[in-house]
Design a protein around this motif. Structure first.
Motif, PDB file in Angstrom:
ATOM      1  N   VAL A 152      58.392 -62.682 -29.802  1.00  0.00           N
ATOM      2  CA  VAL A 152      57.808 -63.725 -30.652  1.00  0.00           C
ATOM      3  C   VAL A 152      58.518 -63.756 -32.001  1.00  0.00           C
ATOM      4  O   VAL A 152      58.825 -64.825 -32.541  1.00  0.00           O
ATOM      5  CB  VAL A 152      56.295 -63.491 -30.840  1.00  0.00           C
ATOM      6  N   LEU A 153      58.794 -62.567 -32.536  1.00  0.00           N
ATOM      7  CA  LEU A 153      59.468 -62.488 -33.835  1.00  0.00           C
ATOM      8  C   LEU A 153      60.878 -63.042 -33.773  1.00  0.00           C
ATOM      9  O   LEU A 153      61.296 -63.817 -34.643  1.00  0.00           O
ATOM     10  CB  LEU A 153      59.490 -61.043 -34.317  1.00  0.00           C
ATOM     11  N   THR A 154      61.623 -62.650 -32.732  1.00  0.00           N
ATOM     12  CA  THR A 154      63.037 -63.027 -32.665  1.00  0.00           C
ATOM     13  C   THR A 154      63.275 -64.424 -32.115  1.00  0.00           C
ATOM     14  O   THR A 154      64.283 -65.047 -32.437  1.00  0.00           O
ATOM     15  CB  THR A 154      63.809 -62.012 -31.800  1.00  0.00           C
ATOM     16  N   ARG A 155      62.342 -64.934 -31.275  1.00  0.00           N
ATOM     17  CA  ARG A 155      62.564 -66.230 -30.650  1.00  0.00           C
ATOM     18  C   ARG A 155      61.777 -67.360 -31.293  1.00  0.00           C
ATOM     19  O   ARG A 155      62.120 -68.532 -31.127  1.00  0.00           O
ATOM     20  CB  ARG A 155      62.193 -66.155 -29.155  1.00  0.00           C
ATOM     21  N   ILE A 156      60.715 -67.022 -32.026  1.00  0.00           N
ATOM     22  CA  ILE A 156      59.865 -68.053 -32.630  1.00  0.00           C
ATOM     23  C   ILE A 156      59.892 -67.980 -34.157  1.00  0.00           C
ATOM     24  O   ILE A 156      60.319 -68.916 -34.841  1.00  0.00           O
ATOM     25  CB  ILE A 156      58.411 -67.938 -32.130  1.00  0.00           C
ATOM     26  N   THR A 157      59.458 -66.827 -34.678  1.00  0.00           N
ATOM     27  CA  THR A 157      59.232 -66.720 -36.120  1.00  0.00           C
ATOM     28  C   THR A 157      60.524 -66.817 -36.920  1.00  0.00           C
ATOM     29  O   THR A 157      60.654 -67.671 -37.811  1.00  0.00           O
ATOM     30  CB  THR A 157      58.508 -65.400 -36.440  1.00  0.00           C
ATOM     31  N   LEU A 158      61.472 -65.929 -36.631  1.00  0.00           N
ATOM     32  CA  LEU A 158      62.699 -65.892 -37.429  1.00  0.00           C
ATOM     33  C   LEU A 158      63.538 -67.169 -37.306  1.00  0.00           C
ATOM     34  O   LEU A 158      64.068 -67.644 -38.321  1.00  0.00           O
ATOM     35  CB  LEU A 158      63.530 -64.661 -37.055  1.00  0.00           C
ATOM     36  N   PRO A 159      63.697 -67.769 -36.107  1.00  0.00           N
ATOM     37  CA  PRO A 159      64.452 -69.032 -36.057  1.00  0.00           C
ATOM     38  C   PRO A 159      63.824 -70.150 -36.876  1.00  0.00           C
ATOM     39  O   PRO A 159      64.537 -70.941 -37.506  1.00  0.00           O
ATOM     40  CB  PRO A 159      64.456 -69.371 -34.559  1.00  0.00           C
ATOM     41  N   ILE A 160      62.488 -70.225 -36.883  1.00  0.00           N
ATOM     42  CA  ILE A 160      61.837 -71.268 -37.677  1.00  0.00           C
ATOM     43  C   ILE A 160      61.999 -70.992 -39.165  1.00  0.00           C
ATOM     44  O   ILE A 160      62.173 -71.918 -39.977  1.00  0.00           O
ATOM     45  CB  ILE A 160      60.346 -71.359 -37.301  1.00  0.00           C
ATOM     46  N   LEU A 161      61.975 -69.709 -39.548  1.00  0.00           N
ATOM     47  CA  LEU A 161      62.116 -69.339 -40.956  1.00  0.00           C
ATOM     48  C   LEU A 161      63.576 -69.263 -41.408  1.00  0.00           C
ATOM     49  O   LEU A 161      63.825 -69.010 -42.583  1.00  0.00           O
ATOM     50  CB  LEU A 161      61.453 -67.986 -41.220  1.00  0.00           C
ATOM     51  N   ALA A 162      64.515 -69.468 -40.485  1.00  0.00           N
ATOM     52  CA  ALA A 162      65.934 -69.313 -40.830  1.00  0.00           C
ATOM     53  C   ALA A 162      66.379 -70.168 -42.015  1.00  0.00           C
ATOM     54  O   ALA A 162      67.073 -69.664 -42.914  1.00  0.00           O
ATOM     55  CB  ALA A 162      66.804 -69.597 -39.603  1.00  0.00           C
ATOM     56  N   PRO A 163      66.013 -71.466 -42.081  1.00  0.00           N
ATOM     57  CA  PRO A 163      66.419 -72.242 -43.259  1.00  0.00           C
ATOM     58  C   PRO A 163      65.851 -71.694 -44.561  1.00  0.00           C
ATOM     59  O   PRO A 163      66.550 -71.648 -45.579  1.00  0.00           O
ATOM     60  CB  PRO A 163      65.855 -73.640 -42.960  1.00  0.00           C
ATOM     61  N   THR A 164      64.593 -71.248 -44.536  1.00  0.00           N
ATOM     62  CA  THR A 164      63.996 -70.670 -45.734  1.00  0.00           C
ATOM     63  C   THR A 164      64.679 -69.362 -46.102  1.00  0.00           C
ATOM     64  O   THR A 164      64.911 -69.088 -47.283  1.00  0.00           O
ATOM     65  CB  THR A 164      62.490 -70.422 -45.502  1.00  0.00           C
ATOM     66  N   MET A 165      65.012 -68.550 -45.109  1.00  0.00           N
ATOM     67  CA  MET A 165      65.709 -67.290 -45.371  1.00  0.00           C
ATOM     68  C   MET A 165      67.095 -67.546 -45.944  1.00  0.00           C
ATOM     69  O   MET A 165      67.546 -66.821 -46.834  1.00  0.00           O
ATOM     70  CB  MET A 165      65.800 -66.473 -44.084  1.00  0.00           C
ATOM     71  N   MET A 166      67.764 -68.572 -45.439  1.00  0.00           N
ATOM     72  CA  MET A 166      69.078 -68.907 -45.981  1.00  0.00           C
ATOM     73  C   MET A 166      68.971 -69.347 -47.431  1.00  0.00           C
ATOM     74  O   MET A 166      69.799 -68.985 -48.274  1.00  0.00           O
ATOM     75  CB  MET A 166      69.729 -69.997 -45.127  1.00  0.00           C
ATOM     76  N   SER A 167      67.963 -70.156 -47.732  1.00  0.00           N
ATOM     77  CA  SER A 167      67.746 -70.589 -49.108  1.00  0.00           C
ATOM     78  C   SER A 167      67.482 -69.394 -50.014  1.00  0.00           C
ATOM     79  O   SER A 167      68.028 -69.290 -51.121  1.00  0.00           O
ATOM     80  CB  SER A 167      66.569 -71.565 -49.164  1.00  0.00           C
TER      81      SER A 167
END
Length: 238
Positions: A152-167
């Protein structure tokens, strides 16, 4: 920035605006200057490490603050964001004394710890903003389909948060790369960052090479933002 970039293109030997003719000679001089190139790589390595560490710590802290009802949440959030309001000189002096007690002064590790401290607020604040708008029903749906927590963390949470993490990473990297006050307090011989090297050079010379180096930093920052825009789109990183 326009004045600095225009001044860097001067053909003369004195930094002035408007420039005396047009030439790229000072860009070549900057690229071949060992002191500036060494300081550039020190700043790049320092900012990269500080950004990665801040993301790891900030992501964990943001999840705890956003999704857990922990005691003293407001106090912890205030502590995490406090470097934004405390004067940088005070932070530098306090860190220097603390690192002397820990025998980490004049070391790369001490410099990294200092830069993590000043970049962490930007990471936490940005990630908290992303988690507020995160739809947890997506995670619940995945868990209902018997997906283990790690998936869930690697396939759902982190991909959705990727743009925010990049920012958050961009904020952290630019903040660390451009910091001078803390780097002066915690820096040591042979490991000067680029802003410190520029500051030191200005005290000794007023050649246009300073404008050329500053312009290269501006171009690099703009290029980094364009890459983020191309990969994610600025509307997705807010």
């Amino acid at each position: 920035m326009v004045i600095v970039i225009a001044s860097s293109l001067t053909a003369g030997r004195v930094l002035r605006f408007p420039p005396d003719g047009l030439s790229f000679r000072w860009y070549y001089a900057a690229a071949s200057d060992d002191a500036f190139m060494s300081a550039f790589w020190v700043s790049t390595q320092l900012a990269t490490i500080a950004t990665i560490v801040s993301l790891v710590i900030g992501l964990s802290a943001s999840f705890a603050l956003a999704r857990r009802d922990i005691p003293g949440k407001t106090l912890l959030l205030g502590a995490a964001l406090s470097p934004l309001v405390v004067p940088m000189v005070v932070i530098g002096l306090g860190l220097l004394q603390a690192l002397v007690c820990l025998r980490l002064n004049q070391s790369m590790l001490g410099l990294i710890l200092g830069h993590v401290l000043i970049t962490l607020p930007y990471v936490v604040r940005t990630l908290l903003s992303g988690l507020v708008h995160f739809d947890q029903n997506l995670e619940f749906a995945a868990m209902n389909l018997r997906a283990p927590p790690l998936r869930v963390l690697t396939r759902i949470t982190l991909p959705i948060l990727a743009p925010t993490m990049m920012s958050a990473a961009v904020f952290a990297f630019v903040t660390s790369f451009g910091n001078i006050t803390l780097s002066i307090f915690l820096g040591y011989g042979g490991q000067a960052t680029l802003p410190v090297q520029i500051f030191t050079y200005v005290e000794q010379s007023f050649e246009p090479i300073i404008a050329a180096v500053s312009s290269l930093v501006v171009f690099g920052t703009v290029g980094l933002l364009l890459v983020v825009e191309w990969l994610f789109g600025m509307s997705k990183t807010v």
